[in-house]
Design a protein around this motif. Structure first.
Motif, PDB file in Angstrom:
ATOM      1  N   THR A 199     -17.070  65.302  -9.446  1.00  0.00           N
ATOM      2  CA  THR A 199     -15.719  66.089  -9.863  1.00  0.00           C
ATOM      3  C   THR A 199     -15.213  67.567  -9.307  1.00  0.00           C
ATOM      4  N   GLY A 200     -13.811  67.476  -9.444  1.00  0.00           N
ATOM      5  CA  GLY A 200     -13.533  68.595  -9.071  1.00  0.00           C
ATOM      6  C   GLY A 200     -13.532  69.910 -10.065  1.00  0.00           C
ATOM      7  N   LYS A 201     -14.232  69.451 -11.722  1.00  0.00           N
ATOM      8  CA  LYS A 201     -14.124  70.773 -12.565  1.00  0.00           C
ATOM      9  C   LYS A 201     -15.758  71.149 -12.082  1.00  0.00           C
ATOM     10  N   ALA A 202     -16.482  69.947 -12.094  1.00  0.00           N
ATOM     11  CA  ALA A 202     -17.856  70.026 -11.968  1.00  0.00           C
ATOM     12  C   ALA A 202     -18.130  70.761 -11.017  1.00  0.00           C
ATOM     13  N   ALA A 203     -17.375  71.008  -9.787  1.00  0.00           N
ATOM     14  CA  ALA A 203     -16.996  71.626  -8.446  1.00  0.00           C
ATOM     15  C   ALA A 203     -17.043  72.877  -8.477  1.00  0.00           C
ATOM     16  N   ALA A 204     -16.430  73.176  -9.668  1.00  0.00           N
ATOM     17  CA  ALA A 204     -15.269  74.581  -9.412  1.00  0.00           C
ATOM     18  C   ALA A 204     -16.282  75.290 -10.344  1.00  0.00           C
ATOM     19  N   ARG A 205     -16.951  74.951 -11.816  1.00  0.00           N
ATOM     20  CA  ARG A 205     -18.181  75.388 -12.156  1.00  0.00           C
ATOM     21  C   ARG A 205     -18.782  75.626 -11.288  1.00  0.00           C
ATOM     22  N   LEU A 206     -19.497  75.096 -10.080  1.00  0.00           N
ATOM     23  CA  LEU A 206     -20.530  75.729  -9.688  1.00  0.00           C
ATOM     24  C   LEU A 206     -19.979  76.591  -8.663  1.00  0.00           C
ATOM     25  N   GLN A 207     -19.484  76.448  -8.452  1.00  0.00           N
ATOM     26  CA  GLN A 207     -18.506  77.488  -7.092  1.00  0.00           C
ATOM     27  C   GLN A 207     -18.501  78.946  -7.687  1.00  0.00           C
ATOM     28  N   GLN A 208     -17.963  78.813  -8.999  1.00  0.00           N
ATOM     29  CA  GLN A 208     -17.552  80.121  -9.631  1.00  0.00           C
ATOM     30  C   GLN A 208     -18.596  80.910 -10.152  1.00  0.00           C
ATOM     31  N   ALA A 209     -19.758  79.963 -10.562  1.00  0.00           N
ATOM     32  CA  ALA A 209     -21.372  80.107 -11.053  1.00  0.00           C
ATOM     33  C   ALA A 209     -21.548  80.924  -9.451  1.00  0.00           C
ATOM     34  N   ILE A 210     -22.002  80.522  -8.778  1.00  0.00           N
ATOM     35  CA  ILE A 210     -22.591  81.272  -7.506  1.00  0.00           C
ATOM     36  C   ILE A 210     -22.266  82.075  -7.187  1.00  0.00           C
ATOM     37  N   SER A 211     -21.094  82.062  -7.025  1.00  0.00           N
ATOM     38  CA  SER A 211     -20.115  83.012  -6.459  1.00  0.00           C
ATOM     39  C   SER A 211     -20.247  84.426  -7.254  1.00  0.00           C
ATOM     40  N   GLN A 212     -20.285  84.457  -8.838  1.00  0.00           N
ATOM     41  CA  GLN A 212     -20.044  85.795  -9.869  1.00  0.00           C
ATOM     42  C   GLN A 212     -22.006  86.644  -9.437  1.00  0.00           C
ATOM     43  N   THR A 214     -24.185  85.926  -6.875  1.00  0.00           N
ATOM     44  CA  THR A 214     -23.859  86.143  -5.992  1.00  0.00           C
ATOM     45  C   THR A 214     -23.558  87.188  -4.768  1.00  0.00           C
ATOM     46  N   GLY A 215     -21.967  86.920  -5.525  1.00  0.00           N
ATOM     47  CA  GLY A 215     -21.031  88.162  -4.498  1.00  0.00           C
ATOM     48  C   GLY A 215     -20.829  87.156  -3.328  1.00  0.00           C
ATOM     49  N   GLU A 216     -21.392  85.855  -3.636  1.00  0.00           N
ATOM     50  CA  GLU A 216     -21.143  85.743  -1.661  1.00  0.00           C
ATOM     51  C   GLU A 216     -19.842  84.421  -2.154  1.00  0.00           C
ATOM     52  N   GLN A 217     -18.822  84.172  -1.194  1.00  0.00           N
ATOM     53  CA  GLN A 217     -17.941  82.923  -0.921  1.00  0.00           C
ATOM     54  C   GLN A 217     -17.815  81.910  -1.265  1.00  0.00           C
ATOM     55  N   PHE A 218     -19.490  80.897  -1.890  1.00  0.00           N
ATOM     56  CA  PHE A 218     -19.768  79.540  -1.408  1.00  0.00           C
ATOM     57  C   PHE A 218     -18.629  78.684  -1.470  1.00  0.00           C
ATOM     58  N   VAL A 219     -18.428  77.411  -1.086  1.00  0.00           N
ATOM     59  CA  VAL A 219     -17.251  76.625  -1.793  1.00  0.00           C
ATOM     60  C   VAL A 219     -17.639  75.377  -1.630  1.00  0.00           C
ATOM     61  N   ALA A 220     -17.765  74.711  -3.329  1.00  0.00           N
ATOM     62  CA  ALA A 220     -18.533  74.120  -3.711  1.00  0.00           C
ATOM     63  C   ALA A 220     -17.105  72.309  -3.455  1.00  0.00           C
ATOM     64  N   LYS A 221     -17.465  71.362  -3.312  1.00  0.00           N
ATOM     65  CA  LYS A 221     -16.531  70.475  -2.445  1.00  0.00           C
ATOM     66  C   LYS A 221     -16.819  69.124  -3.956  1.00  0.00           C
ATOM     67  N   THR A 222     -15.709  68.173  -3.773  1.00  0.00           N
ATOM     68  CA  THR A 222     -16.153  67.017  -4.625  1.00  0.00           C
ATOM     69  C   THR A 222     -16.683  66.461  -3.668  1.00  0.00           C
TER      70      THR A 222
END
Length: 582
Positions: A199-212, A214-222
């Motif tokens: 889901t989009g919500k789960a992807a956004a939460r994963l991306q936010q957690a990783i970026s916070q 690591t400092g790297e801008q990983f992009v998580a997609k549905t």
């Protein structure tokens, strides 16, 4: 009685009725039992099963059960029909030797998933060197008295092309992803990594957690966006001949992946690529058919002597010797320490008791009024719980606090419901809350009113809003009412005219709450028993709460739900076992 009339009188869905009629028309020789069975299969699939098990099926409708023959005779009758084929044949219905009846599409998807997983049960030939891994593990200190299953999960994910990591709330699945990403950076060549979720919500939460972290801008997609699935390309844009350009695919919230989506994912993935699935196998399964993660986690983890020796060498962890016959040997890890519910937290104990189907223990734990309680689902109790739970939110809106404070206050509590419509439902709770607020002077009769909480119900990639995202109607700096969303500490404003499909969200279904966390939750169950009430639903609801839980239900309904396990019919586990025994 004619089969179609029987289905109609038994209250089957229009889809089941029409599919049965279609199968009836395709038969060269009229066979009422085949027509009836087609309707049963369609209804079974709509309930989340992948197939109809002739040897386990027991209709709750006496009029239908009375006309069904004994299972072996039923199977023989179906086999004689020209619309029913054996595995490998191209016919509308497929019947296996052990009495599992499929729609052809679902049989094919299940076969593809099993074959693709078996192809990937290999040790990866691309690994960081042992010395680097050993240093990494030595610097990673968790100070756990027992086995550090997070480290085992990371090592399993690194060593194998296919890995399944299951764990309850707070067991550190996100930490595992972070550590895997860090370890992959130790490789000589940088792998192409994709992060995804159903889901989009789960992807956004994963991306936010990783970026916070690591400092790297990983992009998580549905998964749908990653695979290019659309109305035009329902099987996605990728295939064996045109695979996804990735070396590692990490998928979070895998419990929500249905059998067809998993088949499309595996078909698109290059054979050399790693696939790492993370999720909670005890949660509710996907809305669509199948429970792939639960199937893969049905057996206890099993570790070979070779893997145990390597883990000992790298991390100094002594894995227990196992003697099981798990086809996912060394590729399945279950995280067992909950950091959120450490030291025997009441909500954690309650969730564990539900997961074990121990209704008596659940009842005893609910007597602890400080953390959790059981109340009747009466209008007064629902009314009081809404006003108590949303007290901080009501106060913030009525004193005209800033947008961030209003949204944060609202996100502290949520009323979760088992059903969307009817009595004790999402709809009835939303109507009750709007009525209560209207009595306080809120303009809830208007389509958009100050403080209205909304949930996006359809992905909208252009607006970067996804199904499940929650915001609030509030005035912007110019005093104009707009939709406001809080993502990663940043506010995003959107004109109301540009909002994607959405709905009011004082209450939400337990299904919709997956992937969310709240300080406090109230779970509302209907007064009448229903097949949707299950152990998995109660467990999923409870594990959304960090601190306290209130359950609005009769004791009898709660007990029935805790004791009912919703196991979906599927042949995936057996396919994997049979291949492993060859």
């Amino acid at each position: 009685m004619k089969p179609l009339n029987l289905l109609r009188e038994a209250g089957f869905s229009e889809l089941a009725y029409q599919f049965a009629a279609y199968i009836g028309r395709q038969q060269q020789t009229e066979a009422p039992l085949v027509t009836l069975t087609a309707g049963l299969l369609s209804e079974t699939i709509s309930e989340g099963h992948v197939c109809l098990n002739l040897y386990q099926f027991n209709s709750p409708n006496p009029s239908i059960q009375s006309v069904l023959p004994e299972a072996s005779s039923w199977r023989s009758s179906l086999h004689s029909s020209d619309v029913v084929g054996q595995p490998g044949e191209f016919k509308p219905l497929i019947l296996t030797a052990d009495g599992l009846l499929y729609l052809y599409r679902y049989w094919q998807s299940e076969q593809q998933v099993a074959q693709a997983i078996l192809q990937r049960l290999n040790v990866s030939d691309v690994l960081p060197d042992n010395a680097s891994l050993k240093n990494f593990m030595a610097e990673w200190q968790n100070d756990l008295p027992d086995i550090d299953w997070q480290k085992v999960a990371v090592l399993s994910a690194l060593r194998h092309q296919f890995c399944v990591i299951s764990g309850g709330p707070g067991t550190g699945k996100t930490t595992v992803v972070l550590k895997v990403l860090q370890c992959l950076q130790l490789l000589e060549s940088s792998p192409r990594i994709a992060l995804a979720a159903p889901t989009g919500k789960a992807a956004a939460r994963l991306q936010q957690a990783i970026s916070q972290h690591t400092g790297e801008q990983f992009v998580a997609k549905t998964l749908h966006r990653l695979l290019g699935i659309s109305a035009r390309f329902d099987q996605g844009r990728y295939s064996v001949d045109r695979p996804l350009p990735v070396d590692v695919l990490i998928v979070d919230e895998a419990s929500m992946i249905d059998i067809n989506l998993m088949a499309i994912t595996l078909k698109a993935l290059p054979l050399h690529a790693r696939l790492i699935l993370l999720g909670d196998s005890d949660q509710l399964a996907s809305v669509e058919s199948g429970a792939v993660l639960a199937n893969l986690c049905a057996d206890q983890p099993d570790f070979s002597a070779e893997f145990r020796s390597w883990v000992k060498q790298i991390s100094d962890i002594d894995l227990p010797a196992t003697h099981g016959a798990n086809p996912l040997q060394d590729s399945l890890v279950k995280l067992q320490h909950s950091y959120r519910f450490a030291a025997g937290g009441q909500v954690g104990l309650l969730a564990t008791a539900v997961n074990q189907g121990d209704a008596d223990e659940v009842g005893q734990l609910l007597n602890n009024q400080a953390v959790s309680a059981l109340r009747a689902p009466s209008p007064d109790h629902i009314h009081n719980q809404l006003l108590q739970g949303y007290q901080a939110y009501i106060h913030a809106v009525e004193k005209r606090a800033n947008a961030e404070s209003c949204i944060q206050a609202f996100e502290q509590f949520r009323m979760l419901c088992a059903v969307k419509n009817g009595a004790q439902s999402v709809y009835s709770v939303n109507q009750m809350m709007m009525h209560l607020l209207a009595k306080r002077g809120w303009r809830t009769a208007q389509p958009y009113y100050y403080g209205r909480p909304i949930m996006i119900t359809q992905n909208h990639y252009r607006q970067n809003l996804f199904n499940g995202d929650i915001g609030m109607v509030l005035p912007n700096a110019d005093g104009e009412l707009q939709a406001c969303f809080l993502f990663g500490g940043e506010l995003r404003w959107l004109p109301l005219s540009r909002l994607p499909a959405h709905e009011t969200v004082f209450a939400m279904t337990v299904h919709k709450s997956q992937g969310s966390e709240f300080e406090h939750i109230a779970l509302l169950l209907p007064e009448e028993d229903s097949a949707v009430l299950s152990r998995e639903l109660i467990y999923t609801a409870l594990t959304r709460a960090r601190q306290t839980v209130q359950i609005l239900s009769t004791p009898a309904i709660l007990q029935q739900a805790v004791q009912r396990r919703h196991q979906r019919e599927s042949g995936l586990s057996k396919l994997l076992h049979n291949a492993g025994n060859v």
